[in-house]
Design a protein around this motif. Structure first.
Motif, PDB file in Angstrom:
ATOM      1  N   ARG A 144       0.921  -1.066  -0.143  1.00  0.00           N
ATOM      2  CA  ARG A 144       0.026   0.023  -0.097  1.00  0.00           C
ATOM      3  C   ARG A 144       0.876   1.233   0.092  1.00  0.00           C
ATOM      4  N   ALA A 145       1.930   1.238   0.564  1.00  0.00           N
ATOM      5  CA  ALA A 145       2.834   2.321   0.787  1.00  0.00           C
ATOM      6  C   ALA A 145       3.472   2.575  -0.506  1.00  0.00           C
ATOM      7  N   ILE A 146       3.932   1.373  -1.271  1.00  0.00           N
ATOM      8  CA  ILE A 146       4.383   1.571  -2.722  1.00  0.00           C
ATOM      9  C   ILE A 146       3.488   2.132  -3.603  1.00  0.00           C
ATOM     10  N   LEU A 147       2.133   1.647  -3.505  1.00  0.00           N
ATOM     11  CA  LEU A 147       0.877   2.394  -4.616  1.00  0.00           C
ATOM     12  C   LEU A 147       1.046   3.711  -4.311  1.00  0.00           C
ATOM     13  N   GLN A 148       0.795   4.154  -2.875  1.00  0.00           N
ATOM     14  CA  GLN A 148       0.824   5.628  -2.732  1.00  0.00           C
ATOM     15  C   GLN A 148       2.047   6.440  -3.373  1.00  0.00           C
TER      16      GLN A 148
ATOM     17  N   LEU B 269       0.095  -0.309 -10.875  1.00  0.00           N
ATOM     18  CA  LEU B 269       0.105   0.119  -9.645  1.00  0.00           C
ATOM     19  C   LEU B 269      -0.548   1.207  -9.466  1.00  0.00           C
ATOM     20  N   MET B 270      -0.630   2.195 -10.276  1.00  0.00           N
ATOM     21  CA  MET B 270      -1.724   3.382 -10.213  1.00  0.00           C
ATOM     22  C   MET B 270      -3.014   2.878 -10.368  1.00  0.00           C
ATOM     23  N   LEU B 271      -3.278   2.111 -11.183  1.00  0.00           N
ATOM     24  CA  LEU B 271      -4.703   1.582 -11.065  1.00  0.00           C
ATOM     25  C   LEU B 271      -4.980   0.826  -9.845  1.00  0.00           C
ATOM     26  N   ALA B 272      -4.448   0.092  -9.329  1.00  0.00           N
ATOM     27  CA  ALA B 272      -4.523  -0.500  -8.090  1.00  0.00           C
ATOM     28  C   ALA B 272      -4.756   0.576  -6.943  1.00  0.00           C
TER      29      ALA B 272
ATOM     30  N   VAL C 267      -8.616  -4.380 -18.681  1.00  0.00           N
ATOM     31  CA  VAL C 267      -7.904  -5.327 -18.775  1.00  0.00           C
ATOM     32  C   VAL C 267      -7.408  -5.675 -17.329  1.00  0.00           C
ATOM     33  N   PHE C 268      -7.011  -4.604 -16.382  1.00  0.00           N
ATOM     34  CA  PHE C 268      -6.613  -4.651 -15.215  1.00  0.00           C
ATOM     35  C   PHE C 268      -7.695  -5.337 -14.375  1.00  0.00           C
ATOM     36  N   LEU C 269      -8.862  -4.799 -14.537  1.00  0.00           N
ATOM     37  CA  LEU C 269     -10.003  -5.293 -13.548  1.00  0.00           C
ATOM     38  C   LEU C 269     -10.303  -6.755 -13.888  1.00  0.00           C
ATOM     39  N   ALA C 270     -10.199  -7.172 -15.083  1.00  0.00           N
ATOM     40  CA  ALA C 270     -10.611  -8.630 -15.462  1.00  0.00           C
ATOM     41  C   ALA C 270      -9.542  -9.723 -15.370  1.00  0.00           C
ATOM     42  N   LYS C 271      -8.303  -9.190 -15.266  1.00  0.00           N
ATOM     43  CA  LYS C 271      -7.080 -10.097 -15.254  1.00  0.00           C
ATOM     44  C   LYS C 271      -6.062  -9.878 -14.062  1.00  0.00           C
TER      45      LYS C 271
END
Length: 342
Positions: free
Chosen positions: A241-245, A272-275, A327-331
């Protein structure tokens, strides 16, 4: 690049240099500075490094590149003959570098190495557990997806060897001992020839199986598995989570921890940004995530490309971001949840 464009003799002798230089614009500045632009950057032969770390009682153990663990076995016959002339382990590594024109070695050096006798070594290898991260994807027009990059170049695996390994791991983590018991699938031409004759399944050999697993590890298709503690699981996910931020704010990080194993995954900054956006708005659909991502990219002065061409309008950027979000949400997102990233 001007030397390469002028077809300088040096560029002809080092054809890989052109490929490496052409990749520079796509790499992070932080990496380029750390790798090439510091005061102590200096090329070393393997024997020079061995002499330098010798006083610290460090000895060479192996390469950290899993696809190269069995590299000598992949050499052409004439090269194997040349390598076999040398018994000294240091000289052998230098000769191997010369034969394959090696660069960017990744070596493991140890101090106070304790001998591991063959019987105990085999026992530990057979107990090693692996899990599937992602199966290989065939390229357009290619029926064989089992292709792996080594320092010698690309090698192609036989489907009858690799397909059963991937199929078994798709059902859940397996030990090397369990994988070793898998029969080899018969090639299609052999099936046609022996359809009316009962043939015993071919037996796998440990060296060949370890070579296959090394290639699969290096390709990022499988991971070594051990059961994480609750503390490690929570700590890894907090780190993610820290990496995503940080990446959302513009940091150049490209890794997260698959805490269920645990294992480090190399991923794209876009995912990572989409996550980050998905965690911030759990119920958002692809369109909403794409819009959030596009807005942040514009705020950072960055963009996206399609078919190798940069997108120059906000509308095109948002449309492309939405495509990638779908694609991100599906896979990607379900895979990351299965791997314990979040």
């Amino acid at each position: 690049l001007k030397l390469i464009e002028a077809n300088a003799a040096m560029s002809r002798a080092r054809p890989a240099m052109k490929v490496r230089l052409e990749k520079f614009p796509t790499l992070d500045r932080a990496y380029l500075i750390q790798e090439y632009l510091h005061d102590n950057w200096r090329c070393l032969w393997f024997d020079e490094l061995a002499a330098e770390v010798g006083p610290a009682k460090l000895v060479y153990l192996t390469t950290a590149t899993a696809s190269d663990w069995f590299l000598p076995a992949l050499l052409p016959p004439a090269w194997k003959t040349l390598l076999a002339e040398h018994d000294d382990p240091i000289v052998r590594e230098v000769m191997l570098d010369v034969l394959i024109n090696q660069s960017f070695r990744r070596d493991v050096w140890v101090r106070g190495q304790i001998p591991l006798w063959p019987d105990r070594q085999r026992e530990l290898l057979l107990q090693t557990r692996l899990a599937l991260l992602a199966p290989p994807q065939p390229k357009d027009g290619d029926d064989n997806p089992y292709k792996y990059t080594t320092s010698l170049g690309e090698v192609t695996g036989k489907p009858e060897v690799y397909a059963p390994l991937y199929d078994a791991l798709a059902a859940g983590p397996k030990t090397v001992a369990e994988l070793l018991r898998l029969p080899l699938a018969q090639p299609p031409q052999e099936v046609a020839q022996t359809a009316t004759i009962a043939q015993p399944p071919a037996a796998r050999q440990l060296p060949d199986t370890l070579q296959a697993l090394g290639l699969m590890l290096s390709a990022g298709h499988v991971a070594l598995v051990r059961t994480p503690s609750d503390k490690l699981l929570k700590g890894s996910q907090a780190l993610n989570r820290a990496i995503l931020q940080a990446v959302w704010a513009g940091a150049p990080y490209r890794n997260v921890v698959a805490a269920a194993y645990p294992w480090v995954l190399h991923v794209s900054d876009g995912d990572l940004m989409l996550a980050y956006a998905k965690l911030a708005q759990p119920k958002a659909d692809a369109g909403q995530l794409g819009k959030l991502w596009a807005e942040q990219l514009r705020a950072l002065g960055r963009g996206l490309a399609k078919d190798g061409q940069p997108l120059t309008t906000p509308e095109a950027l948002e449309a492309r971001a939405t495509e990638l979000a779908e694609v991100f949400l599906a896979k990607t997102w379900p895979t990351w949840q299965r791997l314990g990233v979040f």
